[in-house]
Design a protein around this motif. Structure first.
Motif, PDB file in Angstrom:
ATOM      1  N   ILE A 262       0.842  -1.207   0.000  1.00  0.00           N
ATOM      2  CA  ILE A 262       0.000   0.000   0.000  1.00  0.00           C
ATOM      3  C   ILE A 262       0.869   1.245   0.000  1.00  0.00           C
ATOM      4  N   ASN A 263       1.923   1.257   0.802  1.00  0.00           N
ATOM      5  CA  ASN A 263       2.818   2.415   0.848  1.00  0.00           C
ATOM      6  C   ASN A 263       3.529   2.625  -0.493  1.00  0.00           C
ATOM      7  N   THR A 264       3.858   1.517  -1.155  1.00  0.00           N
ATOM      8  CA  THR A 264       4.468   1.626  -2.482  1.00  0.00           C
ATOM      9  C   THR A 264       3.499   2.277  -3.463  1.00  0.00           C
ATOM     10  N   ALA A 265       2.243   1.870  -3.408  1.00  0.00           N
ATOM     11  CA  ALA A 265       1.225   2.449  -4.289  1.00  0.00           C
ATOM     12  C   ALA A 265       0.996   3.925  -3.976  1.00  0.00           C
ATOM     13  N   LEU A 266       1.040   4.292  -2.687  1.00  0.00           N
ATOM     14  CA  LEU A 266       0.891   5.699  -2.314  1.00  0.00           C
ATOM     15  C   LEU A 266       2.075   6.518  -2.814  1.00  0.00           C
ATOM     16  N   GLY A 267       3.279   5.918  -2.798  1.00  0.00           N
ATOM     17  CA  GLY A 267       4.448   6.600  -3.349  1.00  0.00           C
ATOM     18  C   GLY A 267       4.295   6.853  -4.830  1.00  0.00           C
ATOM     19  N   ALA A 268       3.751   5.862  -5.553  1.00  0.00           N
ATOM     20  CA  ALA A 268       3.496   6.036  -6.993  1.00  0.00           C
ATOM     21  C   ALA A 268       2.470   7.137  -7.230  1.00  0.00           C
ATOM     22  N   ALA A 269       1.452   7.191  -6.374  1.00  0.00           N
ATOM     23  CA  ALA A 269       0.433   8.240  -6.505  1.00  0.00           C
ATOM     24  C   ALA A 269       1.043   9.619  -6.273  1.00  0.00           C
ATOM     25  N   ASP A 270       1.938   9.723  -5.299  1.00  0.00           N
ATOM     26  CA  ASP A 270       2.625  11.002  -5.037  1.00  0.00           C
ATOM     27  C   ASP A 270       3.439  11.454  -6.248  1.00  0.00           C
ATOM     28  N   ARG A 271       4.162  10.498  -6.855  1.00  0.00           N
ATOM     29  CA  ARG A 271       4.977  10.840  -8.025  1.00  0.00           C
ATOM     30  C   ARG A 271       4.104  11.270  -9.199  1.00  0.00           C
ATOM     31  N   ARG A 272       3.027  10.554  -9.428  1.00  0.00           N
ATOM     32  CA  ARG A 272       2.121  10.924 -10.529  1.00  0.00           C
ATOM     33  C   ARG A 272       1.477  12.273 -10.273  1.00  0.00           C
ATOM     34  N   LEU A 273       1.136  12.528  -9.026  1.00  0.00           N
ATOM     35  CA  LEU A 273       0.551  13.823  -8.675  1.00  0.00           C
ATOM     36  C   LEU A 273       1.517  14.951  -8.994  1.00  0.00           C
ATOM     37  N   ALA A 274       2.787  14.771  -8.663  1.00  0.00           N
ATOM     38  CA  ALA A 274       3.798  15.799  -8.949  1.00  0.00           C
ATOM     39  C   ALA A 274       3.912  16.033 -10.453  1.00  0.00           C
ATOM     40  N   GLN A 275       3.848  14.969 -11.245  1.00  0.00           N
ATOM     41  CA  GLN A 275       3.921  15.106 -12.705  1.00  0.00           C
ATOM     42  C   GLN A 275       2.699  15.833 -13.246  1.00  0.00           C
ATOM     43  N   TRP A 276       1.522  15.531 -12.709  1.00  0.00           N
ATOM     44  CA  TRP A 276       0.304  16.207 -13.167  1.00  0.00           C
ATOM     45  C   TRP A 276       0.356  17.707 -12.846  1.00  0.00           C
ATOM     46  N   ARG A 277       0.799  18.022 -11.656  1.00  0.00           N
ATOM     47  CA  ARG A 277       0.891  19.429 -11.278  1.00  0.00           C
ATOM     48  C   ARG A 277       1.890  20.173 -12.154  1.00  0.00           C
ATOM     49  N   SER A 278       3.019  19.539 -12.407  1.00  0.00           N
ATOM     50  CA  SER A 278       4.038  20.160 -13.251  1.00  0.00           C
ATOM     51  C   SER A 278       3.512  20.407 -14.656  1.00  0.00           C
ATOM     52  N   ALA A 279       2.773  19.433 -15.187  1.00  0.00           N
ATOM     53  CA  ALA A 279       2.212  19.583 -16.533  1.00  0.00           C
ATOM     54  C   ALA A 279       1.204  20.725 -16.588  1.00  0.00           C
ATOM     55  N   LEU A 280       0.385  20.859 -15.560  1.00  0.00           N
ATOM     56  CA  LEU A 280      -0.597  21.945 -15.528  1.00  0.00           C
ATOM     57  C   LEU A 280       0.077  23.300 -15.370  1.00  0.00           C
ATOM     58  N   ASP A 281       1.149  23.351 -14.591  1.00  0.00           N
ATOM     59  CA  ASP A 281       1.872  24.609 -14.390  1.00  0.00           C
ATOM     60  C   ASP A 281       2.520  25.111 -15.682  1.00  0.00           C
ATOM     61  N   LYS A 282       2.856  24.203 -16.579  1.00  0.00           N
ATOM     62  CA  LYS A 282       3.523  24.577 -17.820  1.00  0.00           C
ATOM     63  C   LYS A 282       2.551  25.084 -18.885  1.00  0.00           C
ATOM     64  N   LEU A 283       1.252  24.882 -18.665  1.00  0.00           N
ATOM     65  CA  LEU A 283       0.270  25.354 -19.643  1.00  0.00           C
ATOM     66  C   LEU A 283       0.166  26.875 -19.583  1.00  0.00           C
ATOM     67  N   PRO A 284       0.019  27.524 -20.725  1.00  0.00           N
ATOM     68  CA  PRO A 284      -0.101  28.991 -20.738  1.00  0.00           C
ATOM     69  C   PRO A 284      -1.377  29.453 -20.047  1.00  0.00           C
ATOM     70  N   ASP A 285      -1.251  30.458 -19.207  1.00  0.00           N
ATOM     71  CA  ASP A 285      -2.408  30.966 -18.470  1.00  0.00           C
ATOM     72  C   ASP A 285      -3.420  31.617 -19.405  1.00  0.00           C
ATOM     73  N   GLY A 286      -4.691  31.285 -19.190  1.00  0.00           N
ATOM     74  CA  GLY A 286      -5.767  31.944 -19.921  1.00  0.00           C
ATOM     75  C   GLY A 286      -5.879  31.569 -21.385  1.00  0.00           C
ATOM     76  N   GLU A 287      -5.127  30.579 -21.858  1.00  0.00           N
ATOM     77  CA  GLU A 287      -5.192  30.182 -23.253  1.00  0.00           C
ATOM     78  C   GLU A 287      -5.801  28.790 -23.386  1.00  0.00           C
ATOM     79  N   ALA A 288      -6.480  28.588 -24.513  1.00  0.00           N
ATOM     80  CA  ALA A 288      -7.067  27.280 -24.784  1.00  0.00           C
ATOM     81  C   ALA A 288      -5.957  26.271 -25.068  1.00  0.00           C
ATOM     82  N   VAL A 289      -6.214  25.016 -24.724  1.00  0.00           N
ATOM     83  CA  VAL A 289      -5.218  23.959 -24.851  1.00  0.00           C
ATOM     84  C   VAL A 289      -5.712  22.918 -25.847  1.00  0.00           C
ATOM     85  N   GLU A 290      -4.820  22.478 -26.729  1.00  0.00           N
ATOM     86  CA  GLU A 290      -5.174  21.414 -27.662  1.00  0.00           C
ATOM     87  C   GLU A 290      -5.291  20.092 -26.925  1.00  0.00           C
TER      88      GLU A 290
END
Length: 436
Positions: A262-290
């Motif tokens: 379970i802890n291993t799976a939670l670690g994977a979830a933490d890593r994926r969460l960090a990647q999702w946040r990073s991807a969203l942060d890189k999107l241009p503010d206020g612009e439509a996304v393909e």
């Protein structure tokens, strides 16, 4: 359950320690509104957690498969039986309501106390029926009964006994609170089983979603991750049964291996969460996304299934399983030190819940951000798009927008209701804890 305007509902006021509070309830009947006010006042004035316990007629149709069954010799069932026996000697209302031996007992823990268990541990679980429904033994019946029933305080009743076999003997609280019964073991066990059942309900829901998604994906790596997590259930179920019967946990149960998975799976979830946040942060503010750009970081987001949605469900499964393990750890700590049962339970539970609450709320934040995105038309040389391309874009936009539908808008802790079905032989079934 009947729609009886003259229904008398006995209600116990249960404390988890010997406390002094003003005699607010008295011996007079009260309305549902007055009972809710009493709970709030007692929670504010008392130093120890205080709950209320009502008894209603047992409904004819009750889905017991959602709950955790405990036989008549289990601590929770014994504490409840002792409370009933003692109360029947001093209260005619309690004697009448409990004479048949069966009933649906509803324990309500105030929000102030529930906050000690973590902000995200008790939330409604969506029903497969009508939109907006939640699972609950008294759903669609409680409203009528509670609004029209008269609640009769039951006092001077003691449920003797203790979790772990020593100390924490229940009794009547001192001076100025004749209707306040000290029953720490009963409250502790009801909360522990109700919270565990709630987490298991979320686990079952996540399993159903993952199975459906994996049937579409055919990805072996995610299949293995799912199988390893689902394989933890057996060890957790056995550990739950042993602890709730006052047993000791041993290495042979395999709980350590389950916790590691379970802890291993939670670690994977933490890593994926960090990647999702990073991807969203890189999107241009206020612009439509393909949609193509979005799908690179969130694969399958525009489809009914997809890898991204499977990752979400795997995270939900790991969180649900971890919540059950945390409850086990809290009960074990409380049994080791029976002198302060509820304090140990609440302290251990709250400390470990904080990480889970943070992870869950962070994932909800990602879903909210995704649901608010505006999709751009695909870039291409052609000035006109086909009907199929337009339909795909519209479907994708709708699916992405719906990602935020399942996010809890308000994580504020509410009163927690735990429903316990008691049969004539003294055995009980405890249903998932729900917001009251």
């Amino acid at each position: 359950m009947t729609d009886d305007r003259k229904a008398i509902v006995p209600v116990w006021t249960l404390a988890t320690g010997d406390v002094q509070v003003p005699a607010l309830a008295g011996d007079e009947p009260m309305t549902a509104e007055r009972l809710a006010e009493l709970r709030s006042v007692l929670a504010a004035l008392a130093d120890q957690p205080i709950a209320t316990l009502e008894v209603h007629p047992l409904p004819d149709k009750l889905d017991r498969s959602r709950g955790i069954p405990l036989d008549a010799v289990s601590p929770l069932a014994q504490h409840l039986s002792q409370l009933i026996t003692q109360s029947a000697r001093t209260s005619s209302a309690a004697a009448t309501a409990t004479a048949v031996g069966e009933g649906l007992y509803r324990m309500v823990v105030p929000a102030k106390v529930a906050a000690q268990f973590g902000q995200g541990i008790v939330r409604p679980m969506a029903s497969k029926g009508a939109a907006g429904d939640i699972y609950g033994a008294l759903v669609n019946s409680t409203g009528r009964i509670v609004d029209q029933a008269t609640f009769m305080p039951v006092g001077k009743a003691a449920a003797a006994g203790a979790v772990g076999g020593a100390g924490a003997t229940a009794g009547v609280a001192v001076a100025g609170s004749a209707a306040l019964t000290v029953a720490a073991p009963l409250v502790l066990m009801a909360v522990a089983v109700g919270v565990s059942a709630n987490a298991d309900s979320k686990r079952q829901q996540a399993i159903e979603h993952i199975t459906e998604l994996l049937e579409q994906l055919h990805e072996q790596k995610l299949e293995d991750e799912h199988s390893e997590l689902d394989g933890c259930r057996d060890a957790i179920d056995k550990a739950t049964a042993i602890l709730l019967d006052q047993g000791k946990l041993g290495v042979s149960l395999g709980l350590d291996s389950a916790v590691h998975a379970i802890n291993t799976a939670l670690g994977a979830a933490d890593r994926r969460l960090a990647q999702w946040r990073s991807a969203l942060d890189k999107l241009p503010d206020g612009e439509a996304v393909e949609i193509g750009t979005l799908a690179k970081s969130f694969p399958g987001i525009d489809d009914h299934g997809g890898t991204f949605r499977t990752h979400l469900e795997l995270a939900a499964l790991a969180i649900a399983l971890k919540r059950r393990v945390v409850v086990l750890q809290a009960v074990e700590h409380a049994q080791i030190d029976p002198g302060n049962l509820f304090e140990n339970f609440a302290r251990v539970l709250k400390a470990d819940q904080q990480r889970l609450d943070t992870l869950e709320s962070s994932i909800s934040g990602v879903l909210k951000r995704l649901s608010a995105l505006e999709l751009a038309r695909p870039q291409g040389l052609r000035p006109v798009f086909t009907t199929g391309e337009v339909d795909r874009l519209m479907r994708a936009a709708n699916r992405i927008r719906k990602l935020g539908d399942g996010v809890m808008a308000n994580s504020r802790t509410t009163d927690v209701a735990i429903e316990i079905a008691r049969d004539k032989d003294g055995s009980v079934v405890v249903f998932p804890a729900l917001p009251a």
